[in-house]
Structures are given as C-alpha cells and as structure tokens.
Design a protein around this motif. Structure first.
Motif, PDB file in Angstrom:
ATOM      1  N   MET A  28      -1.302  -2.081  -5.491  1.00  0.00           N
ATOM      2  CA  MET A  28      -2.153  -1.287  -4.712  1.00  0.00           C
ATOM      3  C   MET A  28      -3.306  -0.700  -5.688  1.00  0.00           C
ATOM      4  N   ARG A  29      -4.491  -0.155  -5.201  1.00  0.00           N
ATOM      5  CA  ARG A  29      -5.513   0.522  -6.151  1.00  0.00           C
ATOM      6  C   ARG A  29      -5.653   1.966  -5.861  1.00  0.00           C
ATOM      7  N   PHE A  30      -5.587   2.599  -6.702  1.00  0.00           N
ATOM      8  CA  PHE A  30      -5.627   4.232  -6.423  1.00  0.00           C
ATOM      9  C   PHE A  30      -7.003   4.865  -7.313  1.00  0.00           C
ATOM     10  N   GLY A  31      -7.566   5.814  -6.531  1.00  0.00           N
ATOM     11  CA  GLY A  31      -8.795   6.464  -7.124  1.00  0.00           C
ATOM     12  C   GLY A  31      -8.588   7.778  -6.934  1.00  0.00           C
ATOM     13  N   ILE A  32      -8.685   8.630  -8.137  1.00  0.00           N
ATOM     14  CA  ILE A  32      -8.549  10.212  -8.303  1.00  0.00           C
ATOM     15  C   ILE A  32      -9.875  10.435  -9.179  1.00  0.00           C
ATOM     16  N   LEU A  33     -10.854   9.455  -9.526  1.00  0.00           N
ATOM     17  CA  LEU A  33     -12.177   9.944  -9.965  1.00  0.00           C
ATOM     18  C   LEU A  33     -13.139  10.083  -8.932  1.00  0.00           C
ATOM     19  N   GLY A  34     -13.001  11.174  -8.002  1.00  0.00           N
ATOM     20  CA  GLY A  34     -13.526  11.408  -6.695  1.00  0.00           C
ATOM     21  C   GLY A  34     -12.516  11.958  -5.923  1.00  0.00           C
ATOM     22  N   PRO A  35     -12.670  11.999  -4.520  1.00  0.00           N
ATOM     23  CA  PRO A  35     -11.616  12.320  -3.715  1.00  0.00           C
ATOM     24  C   PRO A  35     -10.440  11.260  -3.630  1.00  0.00           C
ATOM     25  N   LEU A  36      -9.175  11.541  -3.772  1.00  0.00           N
ATOM     26  CA  LEU A  36      -8.142  10.614  -3.596  1.00  0.00           C
ATOM     27  C   LEU A  36      -8.404   9.529  -2.787  1.00  0.00           C
ATOM     28  N   GLU A  37      -8.199   8.338  -3.288  1.00  0.00           N
ATOM     29  CA  GLU A  37      -8.509   7.053  -2.606  1.00  0.00           C
ATOM     30  C   GLU A  37      -7.149   6.141  -2.782  1.00  0.00           C
ATOM     31  N   VAL A  38      -6.401   5.574  -1.742  1.00  0.00           N
ATOM     32  CA  VAL A  38      -5.588   4.538  -1.730  1.00  0.00           C
ATOM     33  C   VAL A  38      -5.990   3.388  -0.971  1.00  0.00           C
ATOM     34  N   ARG A  39      -5.889   2.312  -1.569  1.00  0.00           N
ATOM     35  CA  ARG A  39      -6.181   1.036  -0.962  1.00  0.00           C
ATOM     36  C   ARG A  39      -4.998  -0.152  -1.371  1.00  0.00           C
ATOM     37  N   THR A  40      -4.882  -1.063  -0.281  1.00  0.00           N
ATOM     38  CA  THR A  40      -4.219  -1.970  -0.608  1.00  0.00           C
ATOM     39  C   THR A  40      -4.918  -2.964  -1.116  1.00  0.00           C
ATOM     40  N   ASP A  41      -4.040  -4.083  -1.948  1.00  0.00           N
ATOM     41  CA  ASP A  41      -4.591  -5.012  -2.676  1.00  0.00           C
ATOM     42  C   ASP A  41      -5.771  -6.024  -1.590  1.00  0.00           C
ATOM     43  N   THR A  42      -5.721  -6.075  -0.386  1.00  0.00           N
ATOM     44  CA  THR A  42      -6.918  -6.705   0.588  1.00  0.00           C
ATOM     45  C   THR A  42      -8.019  -5.378   0.893  1.00  0.00           C
ATOM     46  N   GLY A  43      -8.047  -4.305   0.144  1.00  0.00           N
ATOM     47  CA  GLY A  43      -8.898  -3.527   0.362  1.00  0.00           C
ATOM     48  C   GLY A  43      -8.836  -2.549   1.627  1.00  0.00           C
ATOM     49  N   GLU A  44      -7.616  -2.624   2.209  1.00  0.00           N
ATOM     50  CA  GLU A  44      -7.643  -1.539   3.279  1.00  0.00           C
ATOM     51  C   GLU A  44      -7.383  -0.229   2.759  1.00  0.00           C
ATOM     52  N   VAL A  45      -7.885   0.809   3.411  1.00  0.00           N
ATOM     53  CA  VAL A  45      -7.472   2.254   3.068  1.00  0.00           C
ATOM     54  C   VAL A  45      -6.303   2.615   3.825  1.00  0.00           C
ATOM     55  N   VAL A  46      -5.369   3.498   2.955  1.00  0.00           N
ATOM     56  CA  VAL A  46      -4.096   3.988   3.343  1.00  0.00           C
ATOM     57  C   VAL A  46      -4.293   5.421   3.222  1.00  0.00           C
ATOM     58  N   ALA A  47      -3.939   5.912   4.356  1.00  0.00           N
ATOM     59  CA  ALA A  47      -4.042   7.491   4.446  1.00  0.00           C
ATOM     60  C   ALA A  47      -2.822   8.171   4.119  1.00  0.00           C
ATOM     61  N   VAL A  48      -3.062   9.317   3.375  1.00  0.00           N
ATOM     62  CA  VAL A  48      -1.947   9.919   2.852  1.00  0.00           C
ATOM     63  C   VAL A  48      -1.414  10.828   3.490  1.00  0.00           C
ATOM     64  N   GLY A  49      -2.490  11.753   3.856  1.00  0.00           N
ATOM     65  CA  GLY A  49      -1.940  12.940   4.618  1.00  0.00           C
ATOM     66  C   GLY A  49      -2.877  14.257   4.320  1.00  0.00           C
ATOM     67  N   GLY A  50      -2.233  15.577   4.234  1.00  0.00           N
ATOM     68  CA  GLY A  50      -2.864  16.850   4.188  1.00  0.00           C
ATOM     69  C   GLY A  50      -3.089  16.925   2.730  1.00  0.00           C
ATOM     70  N   PRO A  51      -3.691  18.303   2.257  1.00  0.00           N
ATOM     71  CA  PRO A  51      -4.052  18.790   1.112  1.00  0.00           C
ATOM     72  C   PRO A  51      -2.750  18.580   0.016  1.00  0.00           C
ATOM     73  N   LYS A  52      -1.605  19.200   0.315  1.00  0.00           N
ATOM     74  CA  LYS A  52      -0.338  19.186  -0.418  1.00  0.00           C
ATOM     75  C   LYS A  52       0.099  17.665  -0.610  1.00  0.00           C
ATOM     76  N   PRO A  53       0.334  16.905  -0.020  1.00  0.00           N
ATOM     77  CA  PRO A  53       0.939  15.539  -0.222  1.00  0.00           C
ATOM     78  C   PRO A  53      -0.365  14.854  -1.009  1.00  0.00           C
ATOM     79  N   ARG A  54      -1.692  15.135  -0.990  1.00  0.00           N
ATOM     80  CA  ARG A  54      -2.826  14.540  -1.774  1.00  0.00           C
ATOM     81  C   ARG A  54      -2.742  15.155  -3.044  1.00  0.00           C
ATOM     82  N   ALA A  55      -2.399  16.236  -3.218  1.00  0.00           N
ATOM     83  CA  ALA A  55      -2.236  17.020  -4.630  1.00  0.00           C
ATOM     84  C   ALA A  55      -1.074  16.320  -5.396  1.00  0.00           C
ATOM     85  N   LEU A  56       0.051  16.127  -4.714  1.00  0.00           N
ATOM     86  CA  LEU A  56       1.314  15.667  -5.278  1.00  0.00           C
ATOM     87  C   LEU A  56       0.926  14.398  -5.717  1.00  0.00           C
TER      88      LEU A  56
END
Length: 969
Positions: free
Chosen positions: A1-29
């Motif tokens: 998987m690919r993760f982005g934190i240089l900007g708003p949190l972004e999580v993508r699968t290897d095929t490029g699909e966006v994965v939703a993480v949830g609210g502010p506290k899970p995103r901060a964690l």
C-alpha cells in the motif's frame, strides 16, 4: 500500500484505490504511526480510547499491518511506501548528486521528491509542530538543490526564483541563485542590484554582513566571465557493436536523427559519432524539459551564451546570431518529450545557419525534410555477448563468457543498457542464477541497480521503459498495454480485432515502442513485459486474453481445410508466423477456458503435426483429459492423441470408445485420424468418421494399405499405396504424398530394390522438409537407416540416425536409440548397445506409445544382448505383437536363439509365411542362415525353410502360439 502525509492523509492500495480511514482521531493516530514507520510509537491518553482508535484504523487496513509491541504500536510498512520518508531519501540523494556534479540525475531525483508534496505536511497531526518545521526546512533545501542543478544544466526560471526570494528574503543561498540566474539571462546589472538589496536587509534587520558564499557570487559577477560551452566529455567505456551505424555517420550531415527505444544506446552512439567529426560539438541534454518553450533556452545554456545586452531579445534570435557563421555541431539528446519544439527550432536554425549540423537522438524522428534517419536495432547475438563479456570482466575480473551469455542476451532483447545492468548483478549472482532469474521474467526487479550518477531514467530497466510510457497519449497507452497479449507479434488485422482498434499503431511505431517488419508488428520482450503489467493494473487482462484466444481459434478453423490441400504451404506459413500466439492462447485457455483450449488443439491438429510441433502441446493436452465434455467428443480424442505418453491407458481406452460412438464425419479429421500413428494399430475407425472429403478418403485408404503391407500382404499393400499416392497427388497435399512415398520405399527396400527405395525416400524427405514436418522426418530417416543397415552401409545408417536424433523433440527417441543399439551390437560395442536398449525399455515401462510400437524390436534386441540362458524367453516375449509383420520379426530373432538348425530354418520360413515375403539383407538373419546351413547342410536347410514358408497364415500363427505358450509357462 501507499501512504501520503505530505498533505491530508491519503491511503491507497497498490492498484491506486483510495482507502477511507475514518474521523480525525483515527487519522491522527495513523499519521503518527506513519511518521515513525517501522518503529514503535506510544500514545498518551486512556488505554481504551487508544485501542478503539487502533481498532478503527485496523478495519481499514490489511490484517497484521498494525502490531502491538513493547507497550506501543508499530505499523509494519516499508518506510519508502510513505511519502514523507521517500521524500527524505530522495532529498538526501539529490543533495549528494549535486555535490558530485551529477546535475542531470539530481534534477530528476529532486523533482520526483518535491512532486510528493500535495499540501502542508501532517495536517492531520496538529501537535507535530517540530516535525512539520523539519519537513518544511528539508523541502526548502531540496528546492535550493534543484535550482542549483538546473542552473548547471538547462537553466531555471527567474520569475520563480523571485517568488522564492520574496517568500524567504533572508535565505542567502536562494538570493545567490537568483543573482546567477539573472546573470545567465544577460541581466548582470539586475543581479548586482540584488546583492545590494540583500546586504542592506541583513544589516538593517539582523546587523550582519552577507556570508562569504554570497560575497563570492557577487565577486564572480563583477568579473563577468563567459561560461564555457558544454562539450562531449570522455566516455568511460568503448562502444561495441555499432560499426554499421558509425559508418553511416562517418561524415557530418546537416541533420541526422538516431531513433530507437529506451536503452538501445542512442546517446552513446551519437556521442561517439559526433566525436569523430573533428568539429566543434555542443551537447544539449533535453531530457529534463517538460515545455517546448524551454528548448531554445537549453541550447543557449549549453552554448554558453550569457552576454549582457540581450535581455529583451527572442532566444531563437539570440541562437541565430550566435550560430550563423559558426562551424558547429549541435547534439540534441532526448528530444522526444519536446519533439515539436525541437523540430521547429532545428528547421529555423538549419535554414539560417549554413555551416551548422544537428545530430539528434529521439524515440521518433523529427519529421523534417532532408532528415537522415539512423534507426537502432537490438545488438546482434555476437555483439551482445561481447558487450556483456567486457562489462562483466570489469565487475568480476577473469570472467569468461560461457554458453549461458548468449541466452541471457536474448532474454534481454539485445538491449545494451539491459545487458550492462545485468553485468552489474554479477557482483551478487553467478551467471547461471542470473539467467535462471531472467527466464522467470524477473527483468525489472533484477535489473534495478545501475550507475548512481546516471540520469534516473537510465538507472533501472523499469525506468527506461517508464520514460517512454509516460510520453504516450492515453489512446496510445491503451493500445500499447493491450498489445501485450500478443506473443511473437501480430498482424494489423489481429491488432484491430483483439485490441478493439489499431488507430494508434502507427504512432507506437513512430515512438519506437513497436517495430514493423513485412507487415508484422512486434514489441521487444522488455517493453512487452512492462505493457503487460499495465494491462493487469488496468483490469483488462482477462477480457483481452479471451479475445486473443477466440481470434486465433477462428484463424485455425479457417486454416484447417486449406492444410489438406495444395495451398497448405501458404497456410502453414500463416500459422507458423502465429505459433507463439497459438501456444499462448492455448495455455491461457487451458487454465481459464477449457472448451476453447479443446477446440484449439483439435482445430490446429494438422498444423501441430505438419509443422513437427505436436510434442509442444502434449503437456497442455494432458491437462484437458479429466472428462469428456458433452459435444466435445472429437476434441477429447484429439487431445488424447496429442498428449502422447502423458495420456493414461484408461484415457486412451475412453478415447477409442468415443471414436466408436461417433456417428458423424469428423469436423477436423487430422487430430483423430492420426490415431494409429500415435498409438499403434488397432480397430479401424468407423467409416462415417472419414466420409465425404477426398483427403479423408485418401487417409482411410492409406490406413488400409499400411495394414496390408505390415500384416502379411505386401504386394497388395504396395499396390494400394500406389493408389494412395495418386490420390494425395491429385489433392496437391504434401504430407499424405510423403507418407505414401515413404511406405512405398519401405516396401521396395524390404525386397531389395535399393535404388527405387532411396529414390522414393529422397522425394519423401524433400516434401517433409518443405513442410517443416520435423517428427515425420525422424520416422522416415529411421526407416531409411534400417534399410541402409541391411545394405551393409553402416556409416550412412548411423548418419541418418544421428540426424534423426537432432531433429527429434527428445534426446532419447526410442526408434533412434533402438537403431543405434543394433548398430553398436553389430560393431561389437555391447556396453553401448545395452545402454541404449535399457533406455528404450525405460520408455516402454513409462507408457510411451512410440516405444509400445517398437515392443518386438526392444525384446529382440534385449534377447540378442542377454546371456544364452535368458535369450530364448526374451525372444519368445518378442512374439507378443498385434501385427503379423512384427511377429515375423520376432520369429527371426527366435530362430537365432534355438540350438536346432532345422527348427531355426523352419522358424525363418514361418516368418516369411506371416510377412508374405522375405526381407533382403538382414545381417542377423544372414548369420542364422549361415549357422543353420553349417549344422544341417544346405539341402536340409532349404527343405525346412520351404516347409515353414509354405504354411497357411493360420498354420503359421499356430506355430507362434506354440512358442508363446512355452514363454507363458
């Protein structure tokens, strides 16, 4: 998987699909975990609250990605999968390259690093002020490093630098870079004014003077020297394998463009050729440009044109003024991504500058009148081996190229860059292991380490292909990835039918991703692998493979009837050109669409046999024998035939039952009609199976003739074969004609008509050679060799057996081994004869249908090599044969093992009664005759022999049964 934190949190699968993480506290964690990827992180707050947030994050991610350990949590990802860590690595690498003077490579690396930023860092982790400050400082330093690299190569934007200086007025490095950029643009006065401005600012605000570094820039500007023109430099290695192209470029021309795919060696050839022209050469690297507007500025920079007074002049006018009277060569490297701008500039320059020459490198031509094209092809085998050997010797002293090197170079398409990257891996792998990994198509992962100072696109094989890929338009990318389903290339019609369109095909040819020869389009295997990955990523592979299989199924169905007529050579050529596609379609269908695979094997049966490739599909055919699908009875039989020794006895019996149950003519008669040739004589096929087609009728007549010939009626069989020969000749069908000629030669050779036999065999071999029917050639050569043994021409017989062994699909072909075993025994080399017979017996034990047909020969040869006490039982074993001719051969062997001379003569005569004629010249029979005559005398021998030969077929078979009964007891 690919993760982005240089900007708003972004999580993508290897095929490029966006994965939703949830609210502010899970995103901060999750952001906190990613910031320390691979390390344990502890969290303040209640345990239950932290566990709840971790649970929510875990639900969004793959199992096991977040681990609890040592009182905290750890995310088990490669730091390079997180953009912040990847940015740090690339920024460090870029700074190192700048310090090393590798500015082109640094530009590529730093642009990649800065492109990772999508906005402010760590926005989902507000309390991380210190980490944000560090990342922002690293980002700004990377910007400065990038500007430094650009100033040393293509130049940089003054406007962009002014914006950076305005945002960071106290950063002296940025200020110095702006001063240099202004000077490079001919605006030295403005550059000196910048120094005065920053000096006042530093004194007024901070009470300090400019640094030594900035003062040095100021002093250099005051001295205002002319920058040097960028030359070619000195190559570290010699060029290998481009003699023909260098000859074409031996003398300067006004405009020449070296074209070819990435990694083919365009830049290396251009530098070598230009260096031999004895003229002033200016090297211009355009690879970092993304906008055609930058092209004239890049050329100006390479020429060292920095004179003041041109601040308001058009850059092209400045180039014209500089080059109008100069005897100069411009080497424009990597033109493809700004091709239109380069073409326009070159046209204007050549029109106005009569002494100027341009040598360009590009994936595609500039498209100008008078352009001399030098397309580069992969290195020939010998050149590729020489290149690898030289580069390998530099990595591993004392390296000597073995036979594996040629295969390695073929696996790498003869691409010079790929070969050089492979040579580097000899530091880690031995040559056999390197070749084995490449056979597994591990090209991109394996060839991922190159020259650290090279441009990024030339450091790995994947980067080379990706560079070309990203320059394609969307419709070109679509066709390129779909083209990956073809193995061995395709015709334009096939591309249109399978890929949905061929509109962009000419563009892919122009861009050196596809090559066309004689109307056939191909990709290098390396490019094909990359496009195949893109096809999978696009989710189109299954649909395209299905379309590919159906297209080639339709092709073999259209070809099938033509393969039994005079036009068979033309259609064999069509199918031979598509052989790799047929095999690829068959293998995919066997796994994903068995009905199509069954149809492919059956529809192409004539092709598999006539071209000598039937053994190539045996393994696939064997995987399709578990069941007889309704409506696929004929296809099942054909698969059993093609599976050969891989089919079990039960499957062969089932196929025979299926054949007997069919009540209609065969749709594709070749596959089932060659049943007897593959599995030996047995019950005749029902008449209705071969009804209604002249070729079927001729084949049925051939089967009848062969049974007559080898089952005790040679004269009738030979007459029938003459009729078969006439039938196939009327059809113009070469395979059947060759079969008839071969068996007529067999008959002539057995009765001692050597001249006629060899004339017929020569004609049969010529037809089979014309067809390319390799396995049929093996059979004919073995039968001719048997005849040559009887003639006493043992050297010629061995030559035929050796040639048959070379043509055979297997090194231990039973007919060849059995013939060579007999020759070895006749010459007195009994150990070699036993070794070969043992190998044939092993094939028989493994259920090889061909070996079963040779059962009598195997038993007889074994008996002649056995101790005397074992010979008689083995000779009697040789009588167990369904054909009278085979039983006769067994009787002749038995005659040599009995002690009674009169009995031996009688058995030899009985063999003649069963066969219908004597076989002339057999050395083993001659020895039995001589020995028996010596024991009982010529008259007694003649009387016993005549008594055996005069028996009826039933009487002769009774003699055989008597001997078999003794064997069974």
């Amino acid at each position: 998987m690919r993760f982005g934190i240089l900007g708003p949190l972004e999580v993508r699968t290897d095929t490029g699909e966006v994965v939703a993480v949830g609210g502010p506290k899970p995103r901060a964690l999750l952001t906190a975990l990613l910031l320390d990827a691979g390390r344990v992180v502890t969290f303040d707050g209640g345990l239950n609250a932290v566990q709840a947030r971790v649970s929510r994050v875990r639900r969004a991610l793959p199992d096991g990605l977040i681990e609890f350990t040592g009182g905290g949590y750890r995310i088990a990802v490669d730091p390079d999968d997180v953009d912040a860590h990847r940015f740090d690595r690339l920024a460090r690498e870029g700074r190192r390259l700048v310090a090393a003077g590798a500015h082109d490579a640094a530009t590529t690396v730093l642009r990649e690093a800065l492109a990772l930023w999508r906005g402010p860092a760590l926005v989902d982790l507000p309390e991380a002020e210190a980490q944000v400050a560090r990342l922002e400082e690293t980002r700004l330093s990377a910007v400065e490093d990038l500007v430094e690299a650009e100033l040393a190569t293509t130049g940089t934007s003054v406007g962009r630098l002014r914006e950076l200086v305005a945002a960071h007025p106290f950063r002296e490095r940025l200020r110095g870079q702006l001063m240099r950029a202004l000077h490079d643009d001919g605006r030295t006065a403005e550059a000196l004014a910048q120094f005065e401005e920053v000096r006042r600012l530093l004194r007024d605000e901070l009470g300090v003077d400019p640094s030594d570094e900035l003062s040095a820039v100021h002093l250099a500007l005051l001295r205002t020297g002319q920058p040097a023109r960028r030359g070619l430099g000195t190559a570290l290695t010699r060029i290998i394998g481009r003699d023909e192209e260098l000859t074409r470029l031996a003398a300067p021309v006004r405009l020449a463009t070296i074209t070819g795919p990435g990694g083919i060696g365009k830049t290396r050839l251009a530098v070598e050729a230009a260096g031999r022209w004895a003229r002033d050469v200016c090297f211009v690297d355009l690879s970092a440009l993304v906008d055609g507007v930058q092209v004239p500025h890049a050329v100006l920079g390479a020429l060292g044109v920095r004179e003041p007074g041109f601040a308001r002049a058009d850059p092209v006018d400045r180039l014209l003024a500089e080059l109008r009277d100069q005897d100069t060569v411009l080497l424009l490297d990597n033109c493809e991504q700004v091709l239109d701008a380069v073409a326009d500039l070159v046209r204007r320059l050549l029109s106005a500058c009569p002494r100027l020459s341009v040598l360009a490198t590009s994936r595609e031509p500039l498209g100008l009148t008078g352009e001399v094209l030098v397309p580069l092809e992969p290195l020939a085998d010998a050149q590729a081996v020489a290149l690898f050997a030289e580069r390998a010797a530099a990595v591993r002293p004392g390296f000597t190229a073995g036979p594996e090197v040629a295969e390695l170079c073929r696996l790498l398409d003869g691409l010079p860059l790929a070969i050089e990257l492979a040579a580097v891996r000899l530091r880690q792998f031995d040559l056999p292991e390197l070749v084995a990994r490449l056979r597994e198509q591990d090209h991109f992962r394996l060839l991922s380490r190159g020259d650290r100072t090279a441009a990024e696109r030339h450091r790995t094989l994947r980067a080379v292909v990706a560079w070309s890929w990203h320059l394609l338009r969307p419709e070109e990318q679509q066709l390129a990835r779909r083209f990956a389903v073809f193995a061995g290339g395709a015709t334009e019609d096939a591309v249109a039918a399978v890929c949905g369109s061929d509109d962009a095909l000419a563009d892919l040819v122009d861009r050196s991703l596809v090559r066309v020869r004689a109307g056939r389009y191909r990709m290098l295997d390396t490019i094909l692998l990359y496009c195949g990955e893109e096809l999978v990523a696009a989710g189109e592979e299954a649909a395209l493979r299905q379309a590919h299989a159906r297209y080639f199924l339709d092709l073999v169905h259209r070809a099938d009837p033509h393969l039994r007529r005079a036009e068979q050579l033309d259609w064999l050529a069509v199918l031979s050109a598509e052989h790799d596609n047929l095999v690829a379609a068959l293998r995919w269908s066997a796994r994903h669409d068995p009905p199509t695979a069954l149809r492919l094997i059956t529809g192409a049966a004539a092709y598999w046999w006539l071209s000598g490739r039937r053994d190539e599909v045996a393994e696939v055919a064997a995987t399709l024998l578990d069941d007889v699908p309704e409506g696929f009875e004929e296809e099942y039989v054909s698969c059993v035939v093609h599976a050969g020794s891989r089919a079990s006895d039960a499957q062969r019996a089932r196929a025979l039952d299926v054949l007997r149950s069919l009540d209609r003519p065969l749709r594709h008669p070749f596959g089932a009609a060659v049943w007897a040739m593959a599995h030996g004589p047995g019950p005749r096929l029902p008449v209705q199976l071969l009804h209604g087609d002249p070729w079927n009728a001729a084949l049925e007549r051939l089967g009848e003739a062969l049974i007559e010939l080898v089952d005790g009626h040679p004269a009738a069989g030979e007459k029938s074969l003459e009729d078969v020969l006439a039938r196939f000749r009327r059809l113009g069908e070469r395979w059947g004609t060759a079969q008839a000629l071969d068996w007529l030669a067999f008959a002539a050779g057995r009765r001692g008509d050597w001249t006629r036999a060899h004339e017929l065999w020569e004609r049969a071999l010529a037809l089979l050679t014309e067809l390319g029917a390799r396995l049929e050639l093996v059979d004919v050569l073995c039968r001719r060799a048997e005849c040559l043994v009887r003639q006493g021409e043992w050297a010629a017989a061995e030559a035929d057996y050796r040639r048959a062994a070379e043509l055979s699909a297997r090194p231990d072909a039973p007919p060849v081994d059995l013939g060579l075993a007999k020759l070895a025994r006749l010459r007195g080399d009994l150990p070699e004869a036993r070794r070969l017979v043992d190998r044939v017996r092993a094939a028989l034990a493994a259920g090889d249908p061909i070996a079963v047909l040779l059962r009598t020969g195997i038993a007889t040869e074994s008996a002649r090599l056995a101790p005397p006490e074992q010979a008689l039982p083995r000779h009697r074993e040789a009588l167990d044969n369904p054909m009278a001719g085979g039983v006769a051969d067994g009787l002749e062997g038995l005659a040599g093992a009995v002690d009674d001379g009169e009995r031996a003569a009688f058995l030899l005569g009985t063999a003649v009664a069963l066969r219908g004629a004597a076989v002339v010249g057999d050395p083993d029979v001659s020895r039995v005759v001589d020995r028996a005559r010596d024991v009982i005398g010529p008259e007694a021998f003649a009387e016993a022999y005549a008594r055996g030969a005069g028996q009826s077929r039933e009487q002769a078979l009774a003699v055989v049964e008597e001997e078999l009964s003794a064997f069974r007891r």
